[in-house]
Design a protein around this motif. Structure first.
Motif, PDB file in Angstrom:
ATOM      1  N   ALA A   1      37.208  98.819 -37.745  1.00  0.00           N
ATOM      2  CA  ALA A   1      35.751  98.793 -37.943  1.00  0.00           C
ATOM      3  C   ALA A   1      35.147 100.142 -37.572  1.00  0.00           C
ATOM      4  N   ALA A   2      35.650 100.755 -36.514  1.00  0.00           N
ATOM      5  CA  ALA A   2      35.166 102.080 -36.113  1.00  0.00           C
ATOM      6  C   ALA A   2      35.488 103.111 -37.187  1.00  0.00           C
ATOM      7  N   GLY A   3      36.662 103.003 -37.794  1.00  0.00           N
ATOM      8  CA  GLY A   3      37.019 103.927 -38.872  1.00  0.00           C
ATOM      9  C   GLY A   3      36.041 103.836 -40.023  1.00  0.00           C
ATOM     10  N   TRP A   4      35.726 102.616 -40.427  1.00  0.00           N
ATOM     11  CA  TRP A   4      34.747 102.429 -41.507  1.00  0.00           C
ATOM     12  C   TRP A   4      33.382 102.957 -41.094  1.00  0.00           C
ATOM     13  N   ALA A   5      32.972 102.658 -39.862  1.00  0.00           N
ATOM     14  CA  ALA A   5      31.649 103.083 -39.391  1.00  0.00           C
ATOM     15  C   ALA A   5      31.558 104.606 -39.304  1.00  0.00           C
ATOM     16  N   LEU A   6      32.586 105.250 -38.765  1.00  0.00           N
ATOM     17  CA  LEU A   6      32.549 106.706 -38.645  1.00  0.00           C
ATOM     18  C   LEU A   6      32.660 107.389 -40.005  1.00  0.00           C
ATOM     19  N   ALA A   7      33.389 106.791 -40.926  1.00  0.00           N
ATOM     20  CA  ALA A   7      33.448 107.336 -42.287  1.00  0.00           C
ATOM     21  C   ALA A   7      32.073 107.224 -42.946  1.00  0.00           C
ATOM     22  N   ALA A   8      31.421 106.084 -42.794  1.00  0.00           N
ATOM     23  CA  ALA A   8      30.069 105.911 -43.345  1.00  0.00           C
ATOM     24  C   ALA A   8      29.089 106.873 -42.681  1.00  0.00           C
ATOM     25  N   TYR A   9      29.227 107.045 -41.389  1.00  0.00           N
ATOM     26  CA  TYR A   9      28.376 107.973 -40.650  1.00  0.00           C
ATOM     27  C   TYR A   9      28.537 109.392 -41.204  1.00  0.00           C
ATOM     28  N   ALA A  10      29.790 109.825 -41.382  1.00  0.00           N
ATOM     29  CA  ALA A  10      30.042 111.172 -41.907  1.00  0.00           C
ATOM     30  C   ALA A  10      29.431 111.337 -43.301  1.00  0.00           C
ATOM     31  N   LEU A  11      29.502 110.296 -44.098  1.00  0.00           N
ATOM     32  CA  LEU A  11      28.889 110.343 -45.426  1.00  0.00           C
ATOM     33  C   LEU A  11      27.360 110.431 -45.321  1.00  0.00           C
ATOM     34  N   CYS A  12      26.790 109.661 -44.421  1.00  0.00           N
ATOM     35  CA  CYS A  12      25.325 109.625 -44.286  1.00  0.00           C
ATOM     36  C   CYS A  12      24.742 110.915 -43.713  1.00  0.00           C
ATOM     37  N   VAL A  13      25.489 111.629 -42.881  1.00  0.00           N
ATOM     38  CA  VAL A  13      24.946 112.865 -42.309  1.00  0.00           C
ATOM     39  C   VAL A  13      25.205 114.081 -43.192  1.00  0.00           C
TER      40      VAL A  13
ATOM     41  N   HIS B   1      28.859 127.160 -42.399  1.00  0.00           N
ATOM     42  CA  HIS B   1      28.389 126.046 -43.214  1.00  0.00           C
ATOM     43  C   HIS B   1      29.331 125.662 -44.355  1.00  0.00           C
ATOM     44  N   ALA B   2      29.915 126.631 -45.035  1.00  0.00           N
ATOM     45  CA  ALA B   2      30.776 126.316 -46.189  1.00  0.00           C
ATOM     46  C   ALA B   2      31.958 125.427 -45.784  1.00  0.00           C
ATOM     47  N   PRO B   3      32.732 125.799 -44.768  1.00  0.00           N
ATOM     48  CA  PRO B   3      33.837 124.906 -44.377  1.00  0.00           C
ATOM     49  C   PRO B   3      33.337 123.537 -43.906  1.00  0.00           C
ATOM     50  N   ARG B   4      32.233 123.529 -43.185  1.00  0.00           N
ATOM     51  CA  ARG B   4      31.687 122.263 -42.684  1.00  0.00           C
ATOM     52  C   ARG B   4      31.356 121.317 -43.834  1.00  0.00           C
ATOM     53  N   LEU B   5      30.712 121.847 -44.869  1.00  0.00           N
ATOM     54  CA  LEU B   5      30.331 121.011 -46.007  1.00  0.00           C
ATOM     55  C   LEU B   5      31.544 120.635 -46.857  1.00  0.00           C
ATOM     56  N   LEU B   6      32.445 121.570 -47.055  1.00  0.00           N
ATOM     57  CA  LEU B   6      33.623 121.301 -47.885  1.00  0.00           C
ATOM     58  C   LEU B   6      34.601 120.344 -47.202  1.00  0.00           C
ATOM     59  N   LEU B   7      34.629 120.339 -45.883  1.00  0.00           N
ATOM     60  CA  LEU B   7      35.558 119.472 -45.150  1.00  0.00           C
ATOM     61  C   LEU B   7      35.010 118.063 -44.916  1.00  0.00           C
ATOM     62  N   GLN B   8      33.768 117.826 -45.272  1.00  0.00           N
ATOM     63  CA  GLN B   8      33.176 116.500 -45.029  1.00  0.00           C
ATOM     64  C   GLN B   8      33.996 115.362 -45.672  1.00  0.00           C
ATOM     65  N   PRO B   9      34.470 115.506 -46.919  1.00  0.00           N
ATOM     66  CA  PRO B   9      35.316 114.426 -47.464  1.00  0.00           C
ATOM     67  C   PRO B   9      36.600 114.230 -46.657  1.00  0.00           C
ATOM     68  N   LEU B  10      37.157 115.317 -46.135  1.00  0.00           N
ATOM     69  CA  LEU B  10      38.353 115.206 -45.299  1.00  0.00           C
ATOM     70  C   LEU B  10      38.044 114.452 -44.006  1.00  0.00           C
ATOM     71  N   ILE B  11      36.889 114.698 -43.430  1.00  0.00           N
ATOM     72  CA  ILE B  11      36.485 113.997 -42.205  1.00  0.00           C
ATOM     73  C   ILE B  11      36.334 112.504 -42.490  1.00  0.00           C
ATOM     74  N   ILE B  12      35.777 112.174 -43.636  1.00  0.00           N
ATOM     75  CA  ILE B  12      35.634 110.767 -44.028  1.00  0.00           C
ATOM     76  C   ILE B  12      37.013 110.135 -44.166  1.00  0.00           C
ATOM     77  N   TRP B  13      37.906 110.800 -44.879  1.00  0.00           N
ATOM     78  CA  TRP B  13      39.259 110.271 -45.046  1.00  0.00           C
ATOM     79  C   TRP B  13      39.989 110.183 -43.708  1.00  0.00           C
ATOM     80  N   TRP B  14      39.813 111.180 -42.872  1.00  0.00           N
ATOM     81  CA  TRP B  14      40.444 111.230 -41.556  1.00  0.00           C
ATOM     82  C   TRP B  14      40.074 109.982 -40.746  1.00  0.00           C
ATOM     83  N   ALA B  15      38.790 109.635 -40.735  1.00  0.00           N
ATOM     84  CA  ALA B  15      38.352 108.442 -39.997  1.00  0.00           C
ATOM     85  C   ALA B  15      38.998 107.181 -40.557  1.00  0.00           C
ATOM     86  N   LEU B  16      39.096 107.097 -41.881  1.00  0.00           N
ATOM     87  CA  LEU B  16      39.692 105.909 -42.507  1.00  0.00           C
ATOM     88  C   LEU B  16      41.195 105.831 -42.247  1.00  0.00           C
ATOM     89  N   TRP B  17      41.887 106.974 -42.342  1.00  0.00           N
ATOM     90  CA  TRP B  17      43.336 106.971 -42.161  1.00  0.00           C
ATOM     91  C   TRP B  17      43.721 106.801 -40.692  1.00  0.00           C
TER      92      TRP B  17
END
Length: 139
Positions: free
Chosen positions: A70-82, A105-121
């Motif tokens: 549940a935390a993985g889903w919540a943190l992935a959603a959080y990363a998407l929302c921010v 900023h460029a790496p931060r924005l480009l890595l956001q999908p990785l952060i989402i996946w990271w939380a899920l995995w």
């Protein structure tokens, strides 16, 4: 989880450390964080504090087998929302020329999908997507 790989365990602990630092940052550096909240967000100070508390709650939940997925889903959603707020922060800094550089900023924005996946995995939340049977929860 007993049958969890070392890689996943390490990934989860690193993720927990990152979110812990971010959560504490929201609570300690609240005024700085408020300055980068998009104007369309009401009650910016309260939102910054609540998001910091949510990050810390996610860290605690990731540390438990019961709440990990549940935390993985919540943190992935959080990363998407921010993500839009991170984009706003980049535009604000880059347009004024007085903030953080594109190199931040460029790496931060480009890595956001990785952060989402990271939380899920790392939490095991993505196991069903990957066709893996999620390990049973331990009491």
């Amino acid at each position: 989880m007993a049958n969890e790989s070392w890689g996943r365990r390490i990934a989860r602990w690193v993720l927990m450390a990152c979110y812990a630092v971010a959560g504490v940052g929201h609570l300690v550096l609240t005024d700085a964080m408020v300055r980068i909240v998009p104007p369309m967000v009401p009650f910016a100070r309260a939102v910054v504090i609540v998001t910091g508390l949510c990050e810390l709650a996610g860290v605690i939940a990731l540390s438990t087998s019961r709440w990990r997925r549940a935390a993985g889903w919540a943190l992935a959603a959080y990363a998407l929302c921010v993500w839009p707020a991170n984009m706003y922060h980049a535009v604000l800094d880059l347009s004024s020329g007085t903030g953080l550089p594109l190199a931040y900023h460029a790496p931060r924005l480009l890595l956001q999908p990785l952060i989402i996946w990271w939380a899920l995995w790392a939490s095991g939340a993505a196991d069903r997507w990957l066709g893996r049977q999620a390990p049973p929860r331990q009491p």
